[in-house]
Each structure stands twice: as structure tokens, then as C-alpha cells.
Design a protein around this motif. Structure first.
Motif, PDB file in Angstrom:
ATOM      1  N   VAL A 102       0.835  -1.204   0.000  1.00  0.00           N
ATOM      2  CA  VAL A 102       0.000   0.000   0.000  1.00  0.00           C
ATOM      3  C   VAL A 102       0.871   1.256   0.000  1.00  0.00           C
ATOM      4  N   LEU A 103       1.905   1.246   0.812  1.00  0.00           N
ATOM      5  CA  LEU A 103       2.786   2.407   0.912  1.00  0.00           C
ATOM      6  C   LEU A 103       3.687   2.465  -0.319  1.00  0.00           C
ATOM      7  N   GLY A 104       3.558   3.532  -1.095  1.00  0.00           N
ATOM      8  CA  GLY A 104       4.337   3.668  -2.320  1.00  0.00           C
ATOM      9  C   GLY A 104       5.750   4.134  -2.040  1.00  0.00           C
ATOM     10  N   GLN A 105       6.402   4.623  -3.087  1.00  0.00           N
ATOM     11  CA  GLN A 105       7.803   5.014  -2.968  1.00  0.00           C
ATOM     12  C   GLN A 105       7.960   6.259  -2.112  1.00  0.00           C
ATOM     13  N   VAL A 106       8.924   6.188  -1.200  1.00  0.00           N
ATOM     14  CA  VAL A 106       9.269   7.329  -0.360  1.00  0.00           C
ATOM     15  C   VAL A 106      10.787   7.497  -0.384  1.00  0.00           C
ATOM     16  N   VAL A 107      11.236   8.719  -0.141  1.00  0.00           N
ATOM     17  CA  VAL A 107      12.660   9.004  -0.039  1.00  0.00           C
ATOM     18  C   VAL A 107      12.897   9.765   1.260  1.00  0.00           C
ATOM     19  N   VAL A 108      14.139   9.779   1.686  1.00  0.00           N
ATOM     20  CA  VAL A 108      14.499  10.453   2.930  1.00  0.00           C
ATOM     21  C   VAL A 108      14.630  11.948   2.683  1.00  0.00           C
ATOM     22  N   GLY A 109      13.974  12.748   3.530  1.00  0.00           N
ATOM     23  CA  GLY A 109      14.103  14.198   3.473  1.00  0.00           C
ATOM     24  C   GLY A 109      15.160  14.703   4.438  1.00  0.00           C
ATOM     25  N   THR A 110      15.063  14.268   5.680  1.00  0.00           N
ATOM     26  CA  THR A 110      16.061  14.615   6.697  1.00  0.00           C
ATOM     27  C   THR A 110      16.276  13.432   7.625  1.00  0.00           C
ATOM     28  N   ILE A 111      17.470  13.353   8.192  1.00  0.00           N
ATOM     29  CA  ILE A 111      17.767  12.396   9.260  1.00  0.00           C
ATOM     30  C   ILE A 111      18.526  13.135  10.344  1.00  0.00           C
ATOM     31  N   SER A 112      18.082  12.982  11.602  1.00  0.00           N
ATOM     32  CA  SER A 112      18.826  13.503  12.746  1.00  0.00           C
ATOM     33  C   SER A 112      19.193  12.340  13.650  1.00  0.00           C
ATOM     34  N   LEU A 113      20.441  12.335  14.115  1.00  0.00           N
ATOM     35  CA  LEU A 113      20.913  11.289  15.017  1.00  0.00           C
ATOM     36  C   LEU A 113      21.387  11.907  16.321  1.00  0.00           C
ATOM     37  N   GLN A 114      20.916  11.329  17.443  1.00  0.00           N
ATOM     38  CA  GLN A 114      21.381  11.720  18.766  1.00  0.00           C
ATOM     39  C   GLN A 114      22.123  10.545  19.396  1.00  0.00           C
ATOM     40  N   PRO A 115      23.450  10.606  19.476  1.00  0.00           N
ATOM     41  CA  PRO A 115      24.167   9.568  20.215  1.00  0.00           C
ATOM     42  C   PRO A 115      23.948   9.777  21.718  1.00  0.00           C
ATOM     43  N   VAL A 116      23.611   8.715  22.421  1.00  0.00           N
ATOM     44  CA  VAL A 116      23.380   8.804  23.861  1.00  0.00           C
ATOM     45  C   VAL A 116      24.524   8.148  24.626  1.00  0.00           C
ATOM     46  N   ALA A 117      24.993   7.001  24.143  1.00  0.00           N
ATOM     47  CA  ALA A 117      26.092   6.253  24.751  1.00  0.00           C
ATOM     48  C   ALA A 117      26.905   5.614  23.635  1.00  0.00           C
ATOM     49  N   PRO A 118      28.154   5.224  23.907  1.00  0.00           N
ATOM     50  CA  PRO A 118      28.959   4.588  22.850  1.00  0.00           C
ATOM     51  C   PRO A 118      28.300   3.298  22.355  1.00  0.00           C
ATOM     52  N   LEU A 119      28.315   3.109  21.045  1.00  0.00           N
ATOM     53  CA  LEU A 119      27.807   1.889  20.431  1.00  0.00           C
ATOM     54  C   LEU A 119      29.006   0.993  20.148  1.00  0.00           C
ATOM     55  N   ALA A 120      29.064  -0.146  20.818  1.00  0.00           N
ATOM     56  CA  ALA A 120      30.215  -1.036  20.718  1.00  0.00           C
ATOM     57  C   ALA A 120      29.905  -2.230  19.826  1.00  0.00           C
ATOM     58  N   TRP A 121      30.953  -2.803  19.236  1.00  0.00           N
ATOM     59  CA  TRP A 121      30.779  -4.024  18.460  1.00  0.00           C
ATOM     60  C   TRP A 121      30.523  -5.198  19.392  1.00  0.00           C
ATOM     61  N   ARG A 122      29.640  -6.091  18.980  1.00  0.00           N
ATOM     62  CA  ARG A 122      29.417  -7.349  19.677  1.00  0.00           C
ATOM     63  C   ARG A 122      28.784  -8.323  18.690  1.00  0.00           C
ATOM     64  N   PRO A 123      29.028  -9.624  18.877  1.00  0.00           N
ATOM     65  CA  PRO A 123      28.488 -10.596  17.916  1.00  0.00           C
ATOM     66  C   PRO A 123      26.970 -10.627  17.871  1.00  0.00           C
ATOM     67  N   GLU A 124      26.310 -10.479  19.037  1.00  0.00           N
ATOM     68  CA  GLU A 124      24.852 -10.524  19.048  1.00  0.00           C
ATOM     69  C   GLU A 124      24.280  -9.150  18.701  1.00  0.00           C
ATOM     70  N   PRO A 125      23.163  -9.111  17.983  1.00  0.00           N
ATOM     71  CA  PRO A 125      22.598  -7.811  17.582  1.00  0.00           C
ATOM     72  C   PRO A 125      21.991  -7.068  18.761  1.00  0.00           C
ATOM     73  N   TYR A 126      21.887  -5.773  18.598  1.00  0.00           N
ATOM     74  CA  TYR A 126      21.140  -4.932  19.526  1.00  0.00           C
ATOM     75  C   TYR A 126      19.666  -5.012  19.143  1.00  0.00           C
ATOM     76  N   GLU A 127      18.801  -4.685  20.081  1.00  0.00           N
ATOM     77  CA  GLU A 127      17.394  -4.540  19.720  1.00  0.00           C
ATOM     78  C   GLU A 127      17.153  -3.104  19.265  1.00  0.00           C
ATOM     79  N   ALA A 128      16.207  -2.944  18.367  1.00  0.00           N
ATOM     80  CA  ALA A 128      15.876  -1.614  17.854  1.00  0.00           C
ATOM     81  C   ALA A 128      14.369  -1.485  17.739  1.00  0.00           C
ATOM     82  N   HIS A 129      13.869  -0.325  18.109  1.00  0.00           N
ATOM     83  CA  HIS A 129      12.439  -0.032  18.039  1.00  0.00           C
ATOM     84  C   HIS A 129      12.231   1.186  17.154  1.00  0.00           C
ATOM     85  N   SER A 130      11.186   1.181  16.349  1.00  0.00           N
ATOM     86  CA  SER A 130      10.835   2.331  15.516  1.00  0.00           C
ATOM     87  C   SER A 130       9.372   2.701  15.752  1.00  0.00           C
ATOM     88  N   TRP A 131       9.084   3.982  15.679  1.00  0.00           N
ATOM     89  CA  TRP A 131       7.700   4.442  15.829  1.00  0.00           C
ATOM     90  C   TRP A 131       7.528   5.733  15.019  1.00  0.00           C
TER      91      TRP A 131
END
Length: 241
Positions: free
Chosen positions: A157-186
Motif C-alpha cells: 500500500v505504501l508507495g515510494q518514499v525518499v528520505v528528506g532529513t535524518i537527525s541522530l542523537q548519540p546517547v552512549a557509545p555503540l560497541a561491536w558485539r556478535p549478538e545484535p542490539y534490539e531496535a524499536h521504531s515508531w
């Protein structure tokens, strides 16, 4: 007076996406290249951590043999970098990267519904300090956002979309690890032809980073923005939090 400098960056085939435009995150590569040259020449940009990075996409960039021009301006705690093409007398700005320096701030997180996706970090995402670079953080969050849209929203149903802007706020260092992190989107905002989707990487009670992305309806035939259809807008509104 702000410090101003320019730097030319050559383009690569690998910079392009399926629309033959420069990939969203690659603009950060161009900005980082200009910053690295500035540091190599003995200039300190800012010793503080990055508080926020915002990338605004103004027009598509196609592959060219001409290098791109990065115009950088450092004014107080804000570094503004414009990614430009130079085929005309006056450089045309295609994207703007604004980096704000200062202590990280804790973003506001709504009550989440538990629909988490896996966000994996690769060794190639690391910088010289062993932590995930800002470019790597954007890539990890982008993968999580795309996976969320692909699994939680009706792509038929959702047609083509493109990115207009992206903002990133780092809160804590993101470290490498074999297991994935969980991520939530809303989805936090819905307009007539765009919506804003937030992505959190890490535990919601202790996030590592949060991104805010505005997606815009796009007509590939005319290469212009378009309004959402009624079915598209209903789908997006169903995910508004």
C-alpha cells in the motif's frame, strides 16, 4: 567570525543507490572526509562529543566525473557542511550536514509496543577508537528502520518514499558485539506527503542512540515529491504514536 573551508571529494560507483542517486549515508562520508583533511592540516574542529547530527537532502545527486565540493563553516558549537556540485558558475547545494557538539542529551521516548527488530553491528562500522563511528551508527539505525517498515507496515500500500532529513542523537557509545542490539521504531508525525519515523537502538530504558527520519512521498517519473494517497495515509496513521 565562523571558520570556513572547502574541500573537493571524488565520487565512486558504490556511492549510488537503486535510484542511481547518492546513498543517504554517503553524504556523511563526504562531510567526514572534509573534516579529516582539516584535522590533517593541523586545525582542531571541536574536542567535545557530538550531541546531534542532522542531514538534510535538498536534491538528488547523480554520479559524475567531477568531484563534489564540501563547503564547511564552524560557528561556535555548530559545524555546517554543504555538499555541492560544481557544473555551473554557482555551486548547487545537494545536501546539508549540521553537526552540533556538546554533552549528549537523553531523548524523550514514548511507551513502545515491544515490536523490536535486530540491529547488527559489523567490525567495518568501527572507527580508530574501537567504537562504532557516526557513519556506522547512521547505517545501523537505517537498517533497523528499513527492516521495521518492511515487516510492520504494508509495503503493497505504501508507495515510494525518499528520505528528506535524518537527525541522530548519540546517547552512549555503540560497541561491536556478535549478538545484535534490539531496535524499536515508531512514527511521531504524519503530514499530507511526509511522515517522521524515530528509531531507537538499544534497550528503551537505556538507549544507545536515537534517529529521527522524515520520509517524503516521491514520484520517480517526475523526480519530485508527491502527496500520499488516502490508503497510504491511513496505513501511516495506524502507526502514529
Amino acid at each position: 567570525m565562523p571558520e570556513i573551508w572547502t574541500h573537493e571529494v571524488p565520487m565512486r560507483w558504490g556511492d549510488l543507490d537503486i535510484l542511481n542517486h547518492v546513498t543517504n549515508v554517503v553524504y556523511l562520508d563526504y562531510a567526514a572526509e572534509a573534516q579529516a583533511v582539516r584535522r590533517r592540516d593541523g586545525h582542531q574542529i571541536d574536542h567535545r562529543p557530538v550531541r546531534e547530527v542532522t542531514v538534510t537532502y535538498l536534491r538528488p545527486t547523480a554520479l559524475s566525473r567531477r568531484p563534489l565540493l564540501v563547503r564547511s563553516s564552524l560557528d561556535g558549537d555548530e559545524l555546517t557542511q554543504e555538499i555541492c556540485t560544481t557544473s555551473h558558475d554557482e555551486p548547487a547545494v545537494h545536501a546539508r550536514v549540521v553537526t552540533t557538539y556538546g554533552a549528549p542529551a537523553m531523548p524523550l521516548i514514548p511507551s513502545l509496543d515491544g515490536h523490536a527488530v535486530a540491529a547488527s553491528v559489523r567490525v567495518s562500522d568501527l572507527d580508530a577508537t574501537g567504537a562504532v563511528s557516526l557513519i556506522g551508527q547512521f547505517r545501523v539505525a537505517q537498517e533497523a528502520r528499513v527492516l521495521h517498515v518492511g515487516t510492520q507496515m504494508e509495503r503493497g500500500v505504501l508507495g515510494q518514499v525518499v528520505v528528506g532529513t535524518i537527525s541522530l542523537q548519540p546517547v552512549a557509545p555503540l560497541a561491536w558485539r556478535p549478538e545484535p542490539y534490539e531496535a524499536h521504531s515508531w512514527i511521531s508525525r504524519v503530514g499530507t506527503g511526509s511522515f517522521t519515523i524515530n528509531t531507537l537502538v538499544g534497550d528503551p530504558s537505556a538507549p544507545v542512540l536515537v534517529t529521527r527520519t522524515t520520509l517524503v512521498g516521491f514520484d520517480s517519473a517526475t523526480q519530485t515529491a508527491r502527496p500520499f494517497t488516502d490508503p497510504e495515509r491511513r496505513i501511516v496513521l495506524d502507526h502514529l504514536r
